[in-house]
Scaffold this motif. Sequence first.
Motif, mmCIF file in Angstrom:
data_model
loop_
_atom_site.group_PDB
_atom_site.id
_atom_site.type_symbol
_atom_site.label_atom_id
_atom_site.label_comp_id
_atom_site.label_asym_id
_atom_site.label_seq_id
_atom_site.Cartn_x
_atom_site.Cartn_y
_atom_site.Cartn_z
ATOM 1 N N ILE A 69 30.335 -46.734 23.107
ATOM 2 C CA ILE A 69 31.535 -46.413 23.805
ATOM 3 C C ILE A 69 31.278 -44.890 24.275
ATOM 4 C CG2 ILE A 69 34.111 -45.841 23.958
ATOM 5 C CD1 ILE A 69 33.120 -48.301 21.470
ATOM 6 N N TRP A 70 31.156 -44.610 25.574
ATOM 7 C CA TRP A 70 30.860 -43.354 26.052
ATOM 8 C C TRP A 70 32.213 -42.444 26.536
ATOM 9 C CZ3 TRP A 70 25.871 -42.332 25.972
ATOM 10 C CH2 TRP A 70 24.852 -43.737 25.821
ATOM 11 N N ASP A 71 32.332 -41.540 25.716
ATOM 12 C CA ASP A 71 33.579 -40.799 26.064
ATOM 13 C C ASP A 71 33.782 -39.928 27.245
ATOM 14 O OD1 ASP A 71 35.664 -38.757 25.534
ATOM 15 O OD2 ASP A 71 35.947 -39.769 23.457
ATOM 16 N N VAL A 72 34.675 -40.176 28.010
ATOM 17 C CA VAL A 72 34.755 -39.667 29.450
ATOM 18 C C VAL A 72 33.833 -40.685 30.106
ATOM 19 C CG1 VAL A 72 34.320 -37.653 31.179
ATOM 20 C CG2 VAL A 72 35.030 -37.053 28.655
ATOM 21 N N PHE A 108 27.578 -56.366 31.249
ATOM 22 C CA PHE A 108 27.916 -56.862 29.798
ATOM 23 C C PHE A 108 27.565 -55.743 28.901
ATOM 24 C CE2 PHE A 108 27.555 -61.233 31.740
ATOM 25 C CZ PHE A 108 28.831 -61.469 31.784
ATOM 26 N N HIS A 109 26.670 -54.666 29.186
ATOM 27 C CA HIS A 109 26.415 -53.674 28.433
ATOM 28 C C HIS A 109 27.384 -52.604 28.403
ATOM 29 C CE1 HIS A 109 22.047 -54.797 27.817
ATOM 30 N NE2 HIS A 109 22.012 -55.523 29.000
ATOM 31 N N ASP A 110 28.353 -52.596 29.249
ATOM 32 C CA ASP A 110 29.567 -51.767 29.116
ATOM 33 C C ASP A 110 30.696 -52.480 28.390
ATOM 34 O OD1 ASP A 110 27.967 -50.250 30.678
ATOM 35 O OD2 ASP A 110 29.213 -50.106 32.387
ATOM 36 N N HIS A 111 31.240 -51.837 27.257
ATOM 37 C CA HIS A 111 31.949 -52.413 26.435
ATOM 38 C C HIS A 111 33.503 -51.896 26.546
ATOM 39 C CE1 HIS A 111 29.029 -55.160 24.858
ATOM 40 N NE2 HIS A 111 28.335 -54.160 24.625
ATOM 41 N N PHE A 112 33.552 -50.859 27.154
ATOM 42 C CA PHE A 112 34.822 -50.053 27.162
ATOM 43 C C PHE A 112 34.969 -49.159 28.400
ATOM 44 C CE2 PHE A 112 38.697 -47.712 25.622
ATOM 45 C CZ PHE A 112 39.668 -48.701 25.473
ATOM 46 N N ASP A 113 35.903 -49.192 29.078
ATOM 47 C CA ASP A 113 35.937 -48.342 30.333
ATOM 48 C C ASP A 113 36.392 -46.904 29.749
ATOM 49 O OD1 ASP A 113 35.409 -50.820 31.780
ATOM 50 O OD2 ASP A 113 37.059 -50.760 33.037
ATOM 51 N N ALA A 124 36.772 -47.189 19.511
ATOM 52 C CA ALA A 124 35.654 -47.730 18.556
ATOM 53 C C ALA A 124 36.070 -48.120 17.504
ATOM 54 C CB ALA A 124 34.621 -46.644 18.221
ATOM 55 N N LEU A 125 37.196 -47.690 16.937
ATOM 56 C CA LEU A 125 37.753 -47.928 15.498
ATOM 57 C C LEU A 125 38.507 -49.275 15.509
ATOM 58 C CD1 LEU A 125 38.073 -47.134 12.687
ATOM 59 C CD2 LEU A 125 40.187 -45.567 13.536
ATOM 60 N N GLY A 126 39.265 -49.286 16.785
ATOM 61 C CA GLY A 126 39.937 -50.475 17.165
ATOM 62 C C GLY A 126 38.925 -51.785 17.373
ATOM 63 N N MET A 127 37.916 -51.545 17.878
ATOM 64 C CA MET A 127 36.666 -52.661 18.049
ATOM 65 C C MET A 127 36.416 -52.893 16.481
ATOM 66 S SD MET A 127 34.687 -51.599 21.289
ATOM 67 C CE MET A 127 35.327 -51.861 22.824
ATOM 68 N N ALA A 142 30.309 -44.991 18.957
ATOM 69 C CA ALA A 142 30.973 -43.753 20.191
ATOM 70 C C ALA A 142 30.427 -42.695 20.279
ATOM 71 C CB ALA A 142 32.412 -43.285 19.464
ATOM 72 N N VAL A 143 30.037 -42.397 21.309
ATOM 73 C CA VAL A 143 29.447 -41.209 21.809
ATOM 74 C C VAL A 143 30.192 -40.115 22.279
ATOM 75 C CG1 VAL A 143 27.547 -40.095 23.098
ATOM 76 C CG2 VAL A 143 27.397 -42.402 22.369
#
Length: 633
Positions: A69-72, A108-113, A124-127, A142-143
């Motif tokens: 999960i890429w922040d921003v 499919f490599h992107d897991h969260f917008d 990330a914690l939810g996942m 999470a990055v």
Amino acid sequence: MYKYLNQINSPHDLRRLKETEIEVLSKEIRRFLINSVSKTGGHLASNLGVVELTLAMHTIFDSLRDKFIWDVGHQSYVHKMITGRREDFTTLRQYKGLSGFPKRKESFHDHFDTGHSSTSISAALGMASVRDLKREDHSIVAVIGDGALTGGMAFEALNHAGQNKSNLLVILNDNEMSISQNVGGMSNYLSKLRTTPMYSKVKGDVENLISQIPAIGKTMVKTAEKAKDAIKYFVVPGVFFEELGFTYIGPIDGHNYNALCKALKQSKNISGPVLLHVLTKKGKGYSLAEASPHDFHGVSPFKVDSGKPLSNKDKVTYSDVAGKSLIELAEEDQRVVSITAAMPAGTGMTGFSQRYPHRFFDVGIAEQHAVTFAAGMAAEGYKPFVPIYSTFLQRGFDQVVHDVCIQNLPVTLLVDRAGLVGNDGETHHGSFDISFLSCIPNLTFMSPKDGKELRAMIKYAGKVNGPVAIRYPRGSAGEVASELGEEIITGKGEIVYEGGKDVVIFALGHMNDVGLKVCRSLQEQGIKATLVNPRFIKPLDEYLILQQAHRCKRIYTIEDHIKIGGFGTQVLTLLNDNQINKQVKIFALPDMFVEHGNVEILHDFYGLSGEKITESIIADFVSNASEKMMMSR
Ligand SMILES: Cc1ncc(C[n+]2csc(CCOP(=O)(O)OP(=O)(O)O)c2C)c(N)n1
Ligand SMILES: CC(=O)[C@@H](O)[C@H](O)COP(=O)(O)O
Ligand SMILES: [Mg+2]
């Protein structure tokens, strides 16, 4: 041209490369990014900084199974490149092209917008919690940047994660920069970690050492415990994160692929949440961006050799006007201060911050705090202005209601980037602010038709003893003459074009430009149109609106905002309340998230261009005429 990059069709291909080849690959990726972004525009410096980190993540994890999960998300270009989207970079951020942010619908490599800051650890914690409930065993990573870590949500999530104890890796990408220089106590703390003599010391060694301190007798035990704590605070790196319940690893050189791989592997074997602190250089590999990361954070197309933009950037923007006008106001009124949530340059406040360093506050990426901080200052008799992007103000809604408006405090929100912003797309369009602000009691809400009027509105806001919001768009404000423009009177609009009684158009703010084109085109077709600039969304100029609505055959409204809860619906309610039963057509954005792309293209697609509006009005007249003919037969 790209010896190794051309061999990367999926992240698995990375594992075949030797360390020296990864080094060359990293250079190729940087060359590709610089060339490609110089043509399309986009977020450059952040991506140049995360090349080795992204490669190491894709080497150690499997991004189809494991979730990044890429922040921003503005730093996800390298991830996109090596997950099959390199060819699409020619279309980056263009209409129907590759998004500048992670998108689940894209890959499919992107897991969260993402798009707004500081959400990654919560997501990330939810996942991770669902993974644990399902007894699955993939990794969640999470990055988050040092800038994004200044956001309240990030702290809320760290607080929860430390107690939750789920396996979770948080990679803190520390480049000592937000868009501008990073600010705040956390940023200072990270700087200390960078320079600690314990730099690469593994925390286990230190804890071992501490545990060997002998403890004899009850008092001695207490004293020893205190001493241990004190020592720990001095020598354990990342003690802040440790105390929250994380295992801290770092700081690690974020451009050393091997060291990164080693640390990532290590983190996989630790149970509970881990914070891996990685040091990177924003703009790495492009000397101009390294020297001036702020200028290369988000760029429009530019010349690679000089770094200079291709198009003429000398246009005066609404943000520029806001900054200059606030300086003028601050000269007259000592109580005027300006508060930004990490967007000093984007909101045009660089000049103000230089002129009045003690009256300028950058609070970090903390919109909620910015609004309540302003409320606190206002409660003490100051006149705070909060220049803030419409989309980021969404974060501060409750603060506007609870802390500013209920107490009727004189805080002015300069709602920048209102309307469609273009290439950043659905996470960044400012298309909801009328709906969520105009419902709040006590708030005076305006929108200027141009820069000159913005200047006058800011001056007016300085005199209002209560909350004010002024919405204006991204981009050029037209020529701003030195004189102030017509005086702003509470709840009073103006007639911009008097063409006749067939049609009245109420165009909000910058859409007066479009409205004027429409009136002229209609005139050519023999339809007589009048254009009204309402200036105020709240209070509406009821007299002018009702007067024109009575007088004209057809009524139209235009706004760069969604239709639901927008300006047009307020006009409609006013007419209904006053029993004016004429048909009203609202030109506004539909009830959907508008994609990325050039603003003109988007406006045209959603029927908000001069041409589309003119066509639509003419069609109304034609169908009305044919109806009449049918009826007369
Ligand atoms: C809620 C919110 N406020 C402001 C922004 C604008 N913004 C985008 S990136 C950024 C700086 C992020 O800094 P950092 O996380 O350190 O990333 P870097 O670019 O340094 O890698 C800001 C302020 C945003 N995206 N979201
Ligand atoms: C990623 C992000 O949120 C910012 O960098 C944003 O893209 C800035 O937008 P402007 O270009 O309108 O300042
Ligand atoms: Mg940063």
